[in-house]
Design an enzyme around this catalytic site. Structure first.
Site, short mmCIF file in Angstrom:
data_model
loop_
_atom_site.label_atom_id
_atom_site.label_comp_id
_atom_site.label_asym_id
_atom_site.label_seq_id
_atom_site.Cartn_x
_atom_site.Cartn_y
_atom_site.Cartn_z
N HIS A 55 64.65 54.34 -56.53
CA HIS A 55 65.90 54.85 -55.72
C HIS A 55 67.10 53.98 -56.06
O HIS A 55 68.33 54.59 -56.23
CB HIS A 55 65.53 54.64 -54.30
CG HIS A 55 66.42 55.13 -53.10
ND1 HIS A 55 66.71 56.52 -52.87
CD2 HIS A 55 67.59 54.51 -52.55
CE1 HIS A 55 67.70 56.71 -52.14
NE2 HIS A 55 68.35 55.38 -51.80
N HIS A 104 67.78 61.35 -48.04
CA HIS A 104 66.84 60.57 -47.14
C HIS A 104 65.31 61.37 -46.84
O HIS A 104 65.01 61.54 -45.64
CB HIS A 104 67.44 60.24 -45.93
CG HIS A 104 67.47 59.04 -45.43
ND1 HIS A 104 67.06 58.39 -44.08
CD2 HIS A 104 67.66 57.59 -46.05
CE1 HIS A 104 67.12 57.06 -44.25
NE2 HIS A 104 67.62 56.68 -45.51
N ASP A 278 78.66 48.35 -48.33
CA ASP A 278 77.79 48.58 -47.03
C ASP A 278 76.33 48.19 -47.12
O ASP A 278 76.23 48.01 -48.49
CB ASP A 278 77.81 50.05 -46.77
CG ASP A 278 76.85 50.96 -47.85
OD1 ASP A 278 77.18 50.96 -48.79
OD2 ASP A 278 76.04 51.43 -47.30
N ASP A 510 76.42 65.26 -56.74
CA ASP A 510 74.92 65.99 -56.48
C ASP A 510 74.06 65.08 -56.19
O ASP A 510 74.11 63.82 -55.90
CB ASP A 510 74.67 66.46 -58.02
CG ASP A 510 74.79 65.10 -58.95
OD1 ASP A 510 73.87 64.41 -58.68
OD2 ASP A 510 75.43 65.17 -60.02
N GLY A 547 76.65 60.36 -56.95
CA GLY A 547 75.58 61.44 -56.28
C GLY A 547 74.37 60.39 -56.09
O GLY A 547 74.39 59.44 -56.05
#
Length: 749
Positions: A55, A104, A278, A510, A547
């Site tokens: 990921h 998610h 973040d 995307d 993306g």
């Protein structure tokens, strides 16, 4: 258990470590040892494991994603491209817009409400970290069979999570999709997108420069929820034999995020930060390593100063936690006091946890003991690169040879009418208002268009009426038949949807959802989709700004259909000149733009009537797509059309149904010369749209189409309270509405 320090790791090289349990491969663990010249500490192992996950590191996909940079079209609107939290484009008048789509998926299957809610929270913080005020969200969703019992568990929870979080943030939800297919049964796709607006001079980047500058963690306390989180969940397939991953799902607090947004925007306004990131996937491991790697020095962090919700958390757990509503800022010493004052005003916890150094290492300490000493780039950006084997699946030719065009067609007008009703009431073509009505689409008062319009549209300047539009599209059935063409069809449909509202397409983001990259069939699908998307973007002149890749979307050996979701962002000078989809006035003339051929591979008709998937998807002509978009945009700007609706899933009859029901007016249509009624109604040929033209503008509009070489056939008129296909059947709007709107509530009751 004693603390595993750098000193201890050096002195105990043979101590056993849980690298396999953390998702690392044996050669990856060996590479970490090679980089460090020793075994990693427990904290270092935790950092590498989450940052080298699929990921976060894109280790299986980045060799193919490189095409998006190599084939990128020249586009003067691009301000920030791939590599940052989100891409940024110039939309004129000094404004910049940042946008991105992410996934998610796995968390939302395990815990639907929190998985979907924190998906919204994470994408909003990505946009915020670029310096922008988030102004809208979108949600492309895919679920299993609509009548499956587990869909009743997952879908309502996901929708409630999206609505609950987004509504509390005060962000309108203006677009997205809801698609059902049994291939997503054990692996729903919950993709989330966000749009943010700022001035050019307000763009912020994720980098830590300037020795002596302070590292400030602010926002929510760090908890035990989300340990490993999406960075681990998204890097393996689901398997019923494995323990539950529920504790890895993050828990969101939208009210805390709202405070964080307003606090951060005020900090930006006073220009108090030198860099910002973040905390999403991989939490502090990501924020510290990426900020340090992108800067010009090193970083020292005192991990025991991190505010905790759970005092029992170990250093490894703190580094891996993906607790929500957190940001990390790099602040010059003279600005720290003011930074803290603003955080206190907004009731946001802020703590100096370290500082930028003039070295080249990321050093992390726990109560004075050093537990991390790594080159930050090796954590953040130098993870493994896999050239996974891939090959065209052995079953691909047979699938394409199983031509949907050979399926039995309706033999009578009555049968044709019955199949129309079956199509418009099927879960994928039925009204999704049960879902979208749970989202606040109009909060802030700047929403111009929202579901079920072709694209969502937001006004970003109240004086000039400058606006932006965004659409998201993807058809996994098309991509299963031909992933190269399927990716281009997703791009073309999203591009066409934006143009249908009158906005000019600018750039894309995307979200590439696929099965396991360790399967050569899946990897071939991924490689082909990337190639198709890169080639398509080059031809359309719409660069990829960024993306997300989501792999391992499969349960056991069963992978989802390859599902590239494409978000296209467009700009419109004056939102008052937008084009809606509703046929709102009797007497408007209906024109079909583009060419219609017998193209039924992957079509809604083949799925609904025959439960069939086979053949080839519709052909793609990107030159025609550009021409169609130019006509739609010009006609919108010059007042030549009152309504427009793109043609895609379900063909002409689906578009007529949606536009008639939205406007409350019927339509009388004739089958164009050279077509039979069945092909006219159900074909899914690309590069087409239906427009409603005022009688006073007919000559000007048809002259423009003729001069530009775009086929435009007059097919009817807006009139009455039914859809009448002359010589075939009549369907009263009341009957259509009942069929179209009752399906989803009935399935979920």
């Amino acid at each position: 258990m004693s603390l595993d320090t750098v000193k201890n790791a050096t002195e105990t090289p043979d101590a056993s470590q849980p690298w396999k349990e953390l998702g690392l491969k044996e050669d990856e663990y060996a590479r970490i040892r090679e980089i460090l010249g020793r075994r990693p500490t427990g904290a270092e192992l935790a950092m590498y494991s989450v940052m080298w996950s699929e990921h976060c590191s894109y280790k299986s996909s980045k060799v193919h994603l490189a095409q998006f940079g190599k084939k990128a079209p020249k586009n003067d609107a691009m301000l920030v491209g791939i590599g940052e939290n989100a891409g940024v484009v110039d939309v004129g008048q000094g404004y910049a817009v940042t946008f991105k789509v992410e996934s998610h998926n796995h968390p939302s299957y395990i815990e639907p409400y929190q998985g979907a809610a924190t998906g919204i929270g994470g994408i909003v913080r990505d946009i915020l970290a670029m310096g922008a005020r988030p102004v809208a969200v979108v949600d492309p969703l895919r679920f299993g069979a609509a009548d499956h019992p587990d869909t009743k568990r997952v879908l309502p929870g996901v929708v409630a999570g999206i609505g609950g979080y987004g509504n509390c943030l005060g962000l309108p939800n203006i677009g997205g999709e809801v698609v059902f297919d049994e291939c997503y049964q054990g692996n729903p796709l919950v993709n989330a997108g966000c749009i943010g607006v700022m001035k050019h001079e307000d763009i912020h980047l994720a980098k830590a420069s300037g020795p002596g500058n302070k590292v400030i963690l602010y926002g929510a306390r760090t908890g035990g929820d989300g340990i490993g989180g999406v960075s681990v969940l998204a890097s393996e397939t689901f398997d019923d034999t494995k323990p539950t991953k529920r504790p890895a799902v993050q828990v969101g607090d939208p009210f805390q995020e709202k405070l964080l947004i307003e606090c951060t925007l005020e900090i930006f306004k006073e220009k108090l930060v030198a860099g910002i990131q973040d905390l999403g996937g991989a939490g502090l491991s990501c924020a510290t390593s990426e900020l340090a790697s992108a800067g010009t020095g090193g970083m020292r962090v005192e991990l025991d100063t991190v505010p905790l919700r759970d005092a029992t958390l170990s250093p490894e757990e703190i580094l891996m936690s993906e607790s929500q509503e957190r940001m990390c800022a790099i602040v010059e010493p003279q600005h720290v006091d003011r930074f803290m004052e603003i955080c206190e005003k907004w009731d946001v916890i802020a703590t100096v946890i370290g500082e930028v150094t003039d070295g080249e290492r990321l050093e992390i300490f726990w109560h004075g003991e050093q537990i991390v000493d790594v080159p930050p780039g090796t954590v953040a950006h130098e993870g493994p690169t896999y050239h996974r084997p891939y090959a065209r699946p052995s079953w691909q030719d047979a699938l394409q040879a199983d031509d949907a065009g050979l399926l039995p067609r309706p033999a009578t007008s009555e049968e044709l009418r019955a199949q129309v009703l079956a199509l418009v009431s099927s879960p994928n073509q039925a009204s999704k208002s049960w879902v979208t009505d749970q989202y606040d689409r109009f909060v802030q008062g700047n929403t111009v268009l929202s579901q079920p319009e072709d694209a969502g549209m937001i006004r970003i300047d109240e004086e000039s009426n400058l606006g932006v539009a965004m659409a998201t599209d993807g058809n996994g059935r098309y991509a299963k038949l031909d992933p190269y063409t399927g990716a281009q069809l997703a791009l073309a449909e999203s591009y066409r949807n934006v143009a249908a509202t009158g906005a000019k397409p600018l750039a894309i983001s995307d979200c590439l959802n696929f099965g396991s990259p360790e399967d050569p069939d899946v990897m071939w699908q991924f490689a082909e989709a990337c190639r198709g998307l890169a080639d398509g973007c080059l031809e359309l002149g719409t660069p990829v700004t960024g993306g997300n890749v989501s792999l391992y979307n499969q349960t056991g050996d069963v992978a989802i259909h390859p599902t590239p979701v494409v978000a296209v962002l467009g700009v419109i000078d004056d939102v008052n000149r937008r084009t809606p989809m509703a046929f709102a006035e009797a007497g408007q003339l209906l024109y079909l733009l583009g060419d219609t051929a017998e193209e039924f591979g992957g079509s809604a008709w083949s799925q609904v009537v025959h439960d069939h998937l086979g053949g080839l998807p519709p052909k793609v002509d990107l030159g025609r797509e550009k021409l169609l978009a130019e006509i739609l945009i010009s006609a919108s700007r010059d007042g030549m059309i009152d309504a427009a609706h793109d043609l895609s899933d379900g063909g002409v009859i689906q578009a007529l149904t949606e536009s008639c029901l939205k406007g409350g007016n019927g339509a009388r249509v004739v089958v164009p010369e050279g077509l039979d009624a069945f092909t006219f109604l159900f074909s899914e040929s690309a590069g087409r749209a239906i427009v409603a033209v005022p009688r006073s503008e007919e000559l000007r509009f048809t002259d423009m189409c003729g001069a530009r070489g775009l086929p435009a056939a007059r097919i009817g008129v807006v009139d009455g309270d039914a859809i009448e296909v002359q010589g075939e059947f009549t369907l009263p709007l009341a009957e259509l509405r009942e069929a179209h709107e009752a399906t989803i509530p009935g399935l979920l009751a």
